[in-house]
Design an enzyme around this catalytic site. Structure first.
Site, PDB file in Angstrom:
ATOM      1  N   CYS A  82     -11.664   5.647 -29.517  1.00 35.41           N
ATOM      2  CA  CYS A  82     -12.982   6.285 -29.684  1.00 35.41           C
ATOM      3  C   CYS A  82     -13.776   6.259 -28.389  1.00 35.41           C
ATOM      4  O   CYS A  82     -14.829   5.596 -28.274  1.00 35.41           O
ATOM      5  CB  CYS A  82     -13.752   5.611 -30.818  1.00 35.41           C
ATOM      6  SG  CYS A  82     -13.041   5.957 -32.433  1.00 35.41           S
ATOM      7  N   GLU A  91       4.042  -6.953   1.177  1.00 39.17           N
ATOM      8  CA  GLU A  91       3.606  -7.172  -0.198  1.00 39.17           C
ATOM      9  C   GLU A  91       3.637  -5.874  -1.012  1.00 39.17           C
ATOM     10  O   GLU A  91       2.631  -5.457  -1.580  1.00 39.17           O
ATOM     11  CB  GLU A  91       2.190  -7.737  -0.214  1.00 39.17           C
ATOM     12  CG  GLU A  91       2.013  -9.038   0.543  1.00 39.17           C
ATOM     13  CD  GLU A  91       0.558  -9.415   0.715  1.00 39.17           C
ATOM     14  OE1 GLU A  91      -0.317  -8.643   0.267  1.00 39.17           O
ATOM     15  OE2 GLU A  91       0.280 -10.470   1.310  1.00 39.17           O
ATOM     16  N   PRO A  92       4.780  -5.209  -1.099  1.00 36.34           N
ATOM     17  CA  PRO A  92       4.831  -3.979  -1.898  1.00 36.34           C
ATOM     18  C   PRO A  92       4.739  -4.299  -3.382  1.00 36.34           C
ATOM     19  O   PRO A  92       5.292  -5.290  -3.861  1.00 36.34           O
ATOM     20  CB  PRO A  92       6.195  -3.388  -1.545  1.00 36.34           C
ATOM     21  CG  PRO A  92       7.036  -4.591  -1.225  1.00 36.34           C
ATOM     22  CD  PRO A  92       6.101  -5.566  -0.561  1.00 36.34           C
ATOM     23  N   TYR A  98       0.819  -0.934 -12.758  1.00 38.60           N
ATOM     24  CA  TYR A  98      -0.557  -0.836 -13.262  1.00 38.60           C
ATOM     25  C   TYR A  98      -0.627  -0.034 -14.567  1.00 38.60           C
ATOM     26  O   TYR A  98      -1.587   0.668 -14.820  1.00 38.60           O
ATOM     27  CB  TYR A  98      -1.486  -0.258 -12.190  1.00 38.60           C
ATOM     28  CG  TYR A  98      -1.395  -1.030 -10.903  1.00 38.60           C
ATOM     29  CD1 TYR A  98      -1.953  -2.289 -10.807  1.00 38.60           C
ATOM     30  CD2 TYR A  98      -0.697  -0.516  -9.805  1.00 38.60           C
ATOM     31  CE1 TYR A  98      -1.838  -3.026  -9.640  1.00 38.60           C
ATOM     32  CE2 TYR A  98      -0.573  -1.251  -8.635  1.00 38.60           C
ATOM     33  CZ  TYR A  98      -1.140  -2.507  -8.562  1.00 38.60           C
ATOM     34  OH  TYR A  98      -1.022  -3.248  -7.406  1.00 38.60           O
ATOM     35  N   GLY A 111       0.766  -1.237   0.000  1.00 38.85           N
ATOM     36  CA  GLY A 111       0.000   0.000   0.000  1.00 38.85           C
ATOM     37  C   GLY A 111       0.791   1.278   0.000  1.00 38.85           C
ATOM     38  O   GLY A 111       0.210   2.371  -0.124  1.00 38.85           O
ATOM     39  N   TYR A 166      -9.369   5.779 -12.844  1.00 40.33           N
ATOM     40  CA  TYR A 166      -9.324   6.398 -11.516  1.00 40.33           C
ATOM     41  C   TYR A 166      -9.276   7.927 -11.550  1.00 40.33           C
ATOM     42  O   TYR A 166      -9.117   8.541 -10.492  1.00 40.33           O
ATOM     43  CB  TYR A 166      -8.083   5.917 -10.749  1.00 40.33           C
ATOM     44  CG  TYR A 166      -7.923   4.434 -10.617  1.00 40.33           C
ATOM     45  CD1 TYR A 166      -8.936   3.637 -10.071  1.00 40.33           C
ATOM     46  CD2 TYR A 166      -6.750   3.810 -11.019  1.00 40.33           C
ATOM     47  CE1 TYR A 166      -8.765   2.261  -9.947  1.00 40.33           C
ATOM     48  CE2 TYR A 166      -6.572   2.446 -10.894  1.00 40.33           C
ATOM     49  CZ  TYR A 166      -7.590   1.679 -10.353  1.00 40.33           C
ATOM     50  OH  TYR A 166      -7.418   0.325 -10.239  1.00 40.33           O
TER      51      TYR A 166
END
Length: 434
Positions: free
Chosen positions: A356, A286-287, A385, A250, A329
């Site tokens: 489009c 868990e980076p 990501y 996180g 986002y």
């Protein structure tokens, strides 16, 4: 940039992939774009190694293991780099398991998270002997017991706790509130431990918590870890030994220069030290984003400048299928020209792609030096990501990915060909009935 084996003198120092806006890890970006063509994703191996070293330095004194969140960037070359550095893998699918193993990550350094593990996925993970399952529901716990019993093995498992903590991040990447689909309440977890004898093929001896992504404040981490620590001590006193506490990931990064203020990794580590003081077991982290986001960039060229009635559009050859975060986002990414002379008149653009969709927009009202067709632009902090969430929407091929390392580069995924894009498709020639 320092050599890949050297960590920063100050472990709190920000580690940036870019040497400047024209070179990355010693590689000239204009020349790279000319050779590979755009759009393309480029990653700095040196910056990733430096982040790993920085995190390890901050965790000194803890029995801690780092498991890279594969979903952030599953490219095999990135996973191989992690494996070579002794980093494990946090996976959420059978495909990520296969990628991790293929890249050389030992099964004993792999943890399996996710709310929807299927029987086939659990069976496959058991068969290779992964380190631990992060269990997210009672149904999953029963399934894990049945499948482990069938294989005559004992599976190590942690309960994913939902601590009902607001991570103060985007709603779509918040995972630790009671309204989110992840984990179970401490009350439910307490019942699982009380009924451990019902699961002889599951060694339930771990706790897991992950409250969200892109967190820039230490307080949510502290609060979540404090709640987990209270529960750990309660379980120990009740005769339920805890061998592992997985604190999730996180840690946020800087997407917007001068605005985002990422949490110092030493402050993050201090929160772990403080909350879990006295814990004798293994601590897992868990980076994902923090290790790779700022090590990556998306290179793209201007197709045309399109004046509009109300605004001026800068149309790029990259699109939302190459980088979904702004569309998904409303995420900000800094965008800059890649050229020595960027002294053109400041001009305000909406920066868009050719797909489009009105949502195919990287930025609105962004001020850049005046651009013309053919100019090379750099979209920053796309190492996490970015390519991992890419698609072939509008039948656009997946972009190339390139790994850079101290003046060298290697293509680690070539640009997709049209025949590869349609390889699984075929005309409806062979009709059958169920």
């Amino acid at each position: 940039m320092q050599a890949a084996t050297a960590g920063p003198a100050d472990p709190d120092a920000s580690t940036h992939a870019l040497d400047d806006d024209a070179t990355l890890d010693g590689v000239d970006l204009e020349q790279l774009a000319h050779r590979i063509a755009t759009p393309l994703h480029a990653y700095s191996a040196s910056a990733i190694r430096q982040r790993i070293d920085t995190l390890r330095q901050a965790l000194a004194g803890l029995d801690a293991g780092i498991c890279f969140a594969v979903k952030a960037n599953p490219n095999l070359a990135i996973l191989q780099l992690m494996a070579e550095a002794g980093v494990g893998a946090d996976i959420v699918s059978a495909g990520e398991l296969q990628r991790s193993l293929h890249a050389g990550v030992p099964p004993g350094r792999i943890v399996f998270s996710g709310v929807g593990k299927s029987a086939d996925e659990i069976t496959g993970a058991l068969s290779v002997g992964i380190a631990r399952f992060n269990v997210e529901s009672l149904d999953e716990l029963h399934l894990l017991q049945r499948l482990a019993q069938a294989q005559q093995v004992v599976a190590a498992a942690a309960v994913r706790i939902n601590p009902d903590v607001d991570a103060h991040t985007h709603a779509k990447i918040s995972t630790g509130k009671s309204e989110n689909k992840f984990g179970v309440s401490i009350d439910e977890a307490r019942c699982w431990f009380a009924a451990r004898s019902m699961f002889p093929n599951v060694r339930l001896d771990g706790l897991h918590v992950h409250i969200g992504s892109q967190i820039l404040d230490a307080e949510p981490f502290r609060l979540a870890l404090q709640r987990v620590a209270v529960f750990w001590r309660e379980l120990e006193q009740a005769g339920h030994p805890i061998a592992s506490i997985d604190v999730g990931g996180g840690l946020g990064v800087c997407y917007r220069a001068g605005v985002d203020q990422p949490l110092a990794v030493t402050d993050y580590a201090a929160a772990i030290h403080e909350a879990l003081s006295g814990f004798k077991g293994r601590i897992l982290l868990e980076p994902g984003r923090w290790l790779v986001a700022e090590a990556g960039v998306l290179l793209t060229r201007v197709i045309r400048v399109k004046p509009g009635v109300e605004r001026c559009f800068l149309v790029l050859d990259a699109a939302m299928n190459d980088l979904q975060r702004p569309s998904l986002y409303d995420a900000w990414h800094d965008i800059v020209p890649v050229r020595a002379d960027a002294s053109g008149s400041p001009t305000t653009y909406d920066i868009v792609g050719p797909v489009c969709e009105t949502g195919d927009t990287f930025a609105r009202g962004r001020v850049l030096p005046e651009c013309v067709a053919g100019d090379l632009l750099l979209i920053k902090a796309t190492g996490a990501y970015g390519a991992s969430m890419a698609s072939t929407y509008n039948s656009r091929p997946l972009a190339a990915e390139v790994l850079l390392d101290r003046g060298r580069y290697a293509v680690v995924r070539r640009r997709q060909h049209f025949d590869e894009m349609i390889a699984g498709e075929q005309p409806a020639r062979h009709w059958q009935t169920p």
